[in-house]
Scaffold this active site. Structure first.
Site, PDB file in Angstrom:
ATOM      1  N   LEU A  28     -11.510  -0.754  -9.603  1.00 51.43           N
ATOM      2  CA  LEU A  28     -10.411  -0.385 -10.511  1.00 51.43           C
ATOM      3  C   LEU A  28      -9.199   0.083  -9.705  1.00 51.43           C
ATOM      4  O   LEU A  28      -8.078  -0.383  -9.921  1.00 51.43           O
ATOM      5  CB  LEU A  28     -10.905   0.763 -11.395  1.00 51.43           C
ATOM      6  CG  LEU A  28     -10.466   0.814 -12.846  1.00 51.43           C
ATOM      7  CD1 LEU A  28     -10.742  -0.502 -13.544  1.00 51.43           C
ATOM      8  CD2 LEU A  28     -11.191   1.961 -13.538  1.00 51.43           C
ATOM      9  N   LYS A  57      -3.196   8.519   2.821  1.00 51.73           N
ATOM     10  CA  LYS A  57      -4.435   8.337   3.599  1.00 51.73           C
ATOM     11  C   LYS A  57      -4.254   8.849   5.031  1.00 51.73           C
ATOM     12  O   LYS A  57      -5.208   9.351   5.630  1.00 51.73           O
ATOM     13  CB  LYS A  57      -4.863   6.866   3.613  1.00 51.73           C
ATOM     14  CG  LYS A  57      -5.319   6.316   2.257  1.00 51.73           C
ATOM     15  CD  LYS A  57      -6.523   7.036   1.689  1.00 51.73           C
ATOM     16  CE  LYS A  57      -7.140   6.272   0.526  1.00 51.73           C
ATOM     17  NZ  LYS A  57      -8.130   7.078  -0.223  1.00 51.73           N
ATOM     18  N   TYR A 107       0.832  -1.211   0.000  1.00 52.28           N
ATOM     19  CA  TYR A 107       0.000   0.000   0.000  1.00 52.28           C
ATOM     20  C   TYR A 107       0.865   1.259   0.000  1.00 52.28           C
ATOM     21  O   TYR A 107       0.485   2.301  -0.535  1.00 52.28           O
ATOM     22  CB  TYR A 107      -0.968  -0.024   1.194  1.00 52.28           C
ATOM     23  CG  TYR A 107      -2.183   0.858   1.005  1.00 52.28           C
ATOM     24  CD1 TYR A 107      -3.028   0.680  -0.080  1.00 52.28           C
ATOM     25  CD2 TYR A 107      -2.491   1.859   1.919  1.00 52.28           C
ATOM     26  CE1 TYR A 107      -4.142   1.490  -0.256  1.00 52.28           C
ATOM     27  CE2 TYR A 107      -3.603   2.666   1.755  1.00 52.28           C
ATOM     28  CZ  TYR A 107      -4.415   2.471   0.668  1.00 52.28           C
ATOM     29  OH  TYR A 107      -5.519   3.274   0.496  1.00 52.28           O
TER      30      TYR A 107
HETATM   31  P1  NAD Z   1     -12.531   3.425  -8.337  1.00 47.69           P
HETATM   32  O1  NAD Z   1     -11.421   3.137  -9.293  1.00 47.69           O
HETATM   33  O2  NAD Z   1     -13.871   2.938  -8.687  1.00 47.69           O
HETATM   34  O3  NAD Z   1     -12.598   4.990  -8.008  1.00 47.69           O
HETATM   35  C1  NAD Z   1     -11.456   5.802  -7.959  1.00 47.69           C
HETATM   36  C2  NAD Z   1     -11.869   7.121  -8.584  1.00 47.69           C
HETATM   37  O4  NAD Z   1     -10.814   8.094  -8.466  1.00 47.69           O
HETATM   38  C3  NAD Z   1     -12.169   6.972 -10.080  1.00 47.69           C
HETATM   39  O5  NAD Z   1     -13.476   7.420 -10.343  1.00 47.69           O
HETATM   40  C4  NAD Z   1     -11.148   7.885 -10.732  1.00 47.69           C
HETATM   41  O6  NAD Z   1     -11.642   8.529 -11.891  1.00 47.69           O
HETATM   42  C5  NAD Z   1     -10.912   8.898  -9.608  1.00 47.69           C
HETATM   43  N1  NAD Z   1      -9.676   9.654  -9.828  1.00 47.69           N
HETATM   44  C6  NAD Z   1      -8.392   9.212  -9.827  1.00 47.69           C
HETATM   45  N2  NAD Z   1      -7.561  10.228 -10.144  1.00 47.69           N
HETATM   46  C7  NAD Z   1      -8.346  11.326 -10.333  1.00 47.69           C
HETATM   47  C8  NAD Z   1      -8.091  12.667 -10.702  1.00 47.69           C
HETATM   48  N3  NAD Z   1      -6.853  13.104 -10.974  1.00 47.69           N
HETATM   49  N4  NAD Z   1      -9.135  13.535 -10.797  1.00 47.69           N
HETATM   50  C9  NAD Z   1     -10.406  13.113 -10.545  1.00 47.69           C
HETATM   51  N5  NAD Z   1     -10.710  11.848 -10.221  1.00 47.69           N
HETATM   52  C10 NAD Z   1      -9.686  10.961 -10.121  1.00 47.69           C
HETATM   53  O7  NAD Z   1     -12.037   2.779  -6.949  1.00 47.69           O
HETATM   54  P2  NAD Z   1     -12.618   2.851  -5.451  1.00 47.69           P
HETATM   55  O8  NAD Z   1     -11.963   1.711  -4.765  1.00 47.69           O
HETATM   56  O9  NAD Z   1     -14.097   2.969  -5.475  1.00 47.69           O
HETATM   57  O10 NAD Z   1     -11.942   4.176  -4.900  1.00 47.69           O
HETATM   58  C11 NAD Z   1     -12.664   5.239  -4.287  1.00 47.69           C
HETATM   59  C12 NAD Z   1     -11.958   5.669  -3.013  1.00 47.69           C
HETATM   60  O11 NAD Z   1     -12.075   4.629  -2.045  1.00 47.69           O
HETATM   61  C13 NAD Z   1     -10.459   5.939  -3.158  1.00 47.69           C
HETATM   62  O12 NAD Z   1     -10.108   7.065  -2.386  1.00 47.69           O
HETATM   63  C14 NAD Z   1      -9.839   4.691  -2.568  1.00 47.69           C
HETATM   64  O13 NAD Z   1      -8.525   4.918  -2.082  1.00 47.69           O
HETATM   65  C15 NAD Z   1     -10.820   4.426  -1.451  1.00 47.69           C
HETATM   66  N6  NAD Z   1     -10.788   3.085  -0.865  1.00 47.69           N
HETATM   67  C16 NAD Z   1     -10.843   1.985  -1.645  1.00 47.69           C
HETATM   68  C17 NAD Z   1     -10.788   0.729  -1.071  1.00 47.69           C
HETATM   69  C18 NAD Z   1     -10.825  -0.514  -1.924  1.00 47.69           C
HETATM   70  O14 NAD Z   1     -10.478  -1.583  -1.424  1.00 47.69           O
HETATM   71  N7  NAD Z   1     -11.255  -0.445  -3.165  1.00 47.69           N
HETATM   72  C19 NAD Z   1     -10.704   0.590   0.319  1.00 47.69           C
HETATM   73  C20 NAD Z   1     -10.665   1.741   1.104  1.00 47.69           C
HETATM   74  C21 NAD Z   1     -10.697   2.988   0.500  1.00 47.69           C
END
Ligand code: NAD
Length: 264
Positions: free
Chosen positions: A195, A163, A156
């Site tokens: 993604l 974070k 990570y």
């Molecule tokens: P996801 O890929 O569906 O969403 C990530 C989003 O970030 C995408 O829509 C992408 O377009 C956007 N993004 C990235 N760079 C960008 C930029 N420069 N400008 C605007 N948008 C941008 O994946 P997710 O897992 O739904 O991620 C959403 C949030 O949840 C993130 O902050 C991620 O770190 C967090 N998160 C994810 C997990 C997991 O296991 N998937 C766990 C905890 C937290």
């Protein structure tokens, strides 16, 4: 319970597809009567997000790349012109070079450190300041974080550092905006197959490990995260701010793998 979000308008940032955590939150907010606007990052994502927006009657679909602050400004100019005020925002945006989401944290480059910080951490502060200007009657802001901020998770790396900064930002923003009736909280989700999640090396192994070792012995879904998001966005959490709320099947309370795992 229905109509929890009736009369509320909010901005959802970070829907990439129907696996996105932001989509899980959007669906639950819309089901409870919220009117939503979505942002998308670039035309390819825009084409994927449009049918989802249509499904829940979202008409405002706005391009936004947080690396280009002029696009953030134009999102809030449009919201001001269309709605005048907003009640909530969801920031579900994160990015780091996948070549650095493996190996040693110590090998993080300066360029990717800065880029990861700007997109995954500082963008929330920039967005929150603009959103607060449209929340004259108070509001709720929500971002997404992960336990890699407080504990070491394999691969990570720099995202964990971003974070940690994001979680500190939540507390400072909650304090800044609290007197104006604006609440700022974070949801710390367990691993979800998205993604962004797929960019972390060996993410499938970590997903399976958590599933076997979390108290609830199951992974979390975007429905789980969506329901907790609804609580933090709605008046049900009217006295809650500066909080990091874990939605991870309880994994964060555990200090050891299960006995079954130890005996494997
Ligand atoms: P996801 O890929 O569906 O969403 C990530 C989003 O970030 C995408 O829509 C992408 O377009 C956007 N993004 C990235 N760079 C960008 C930029 N420069 N400008 C605007 N948008 C941008 O994946 P997710 O897992 O739904 O991620 C959403 C949030 O949840 C993130 O902050 C991620 O770190 C967090 N998160 C994810 C997990 C997991 O296991 N998937 C766990 C905890 C937290």
């Amino acid at each position: 319970m229905t109509g929890l979000m009736k009369g509320k308008r909010g901005l959802i940032m970070g829907v990439a597809n129907d696996h996105s955590i932001a989509w899980g939150i959007a669906k639950h907010a819309a089901e409870q009567g919220a009117e939503l606007a979505f942002t998308y990052q670039g035309e390819a994502f825009g084409r994927r997000v449009k049918p989802l927006a249509d499904k829940i009657g979202t008409k405002l679909l706005l391009p936004c790349d947080v690396e280009d602050i002029s696009t953030v400004d134009s999102v809030f100019e449009t919201l001001k012109a269309e709605w005048g005020k907003i009640d909530f925002i969801v920031h579900a945006i994160g990015f780091s070079d996948r070549n650095e989401l493996k190996g040693l944290y110590a090998d993080t480059t300066r360029e990717n450190f800065v880029r990861t910080m700007v997109i995954s951490c500082f963008s929330f502060t920039e967005i929150a300041r603009r959103a607060a200007d449209l929340m004259e009657e108070g509001g709720s802001m929500l971002t997404l974080t992960y336990a890699g901020s407080v504990r070491v998770m394999p691969n990570y790396n720099v995202m964990g550092v971003a974070k940690a900064g994001l979680e500190a930002s939540i507390r400072y923003l909650a304090n800044d905006f609290g007197p104006r009736g604006i609440r700022v909280n974070g949801l710390s989700a367990g691993p979800v197959r998205t993604l962004a999640g797929a960019g972390i090396a060996d993410s499938r192994l970590m997903y399976n490990y958590q599933q076997r070792n979390a108290p609830m012995r199951r992974p979390v879904t975007i429905e789980d995260v969506g329901k907790s998001g609804l609580y933090l966005l709605s008046d049900l959490s009217s006295g809650v701010t500066g909080e990091i709320h874990y939605v991870d099947s309880g994994y964060h309370i555990v200090s050891m793998p299960t006995l079954d795992e130890l005996k494997r």
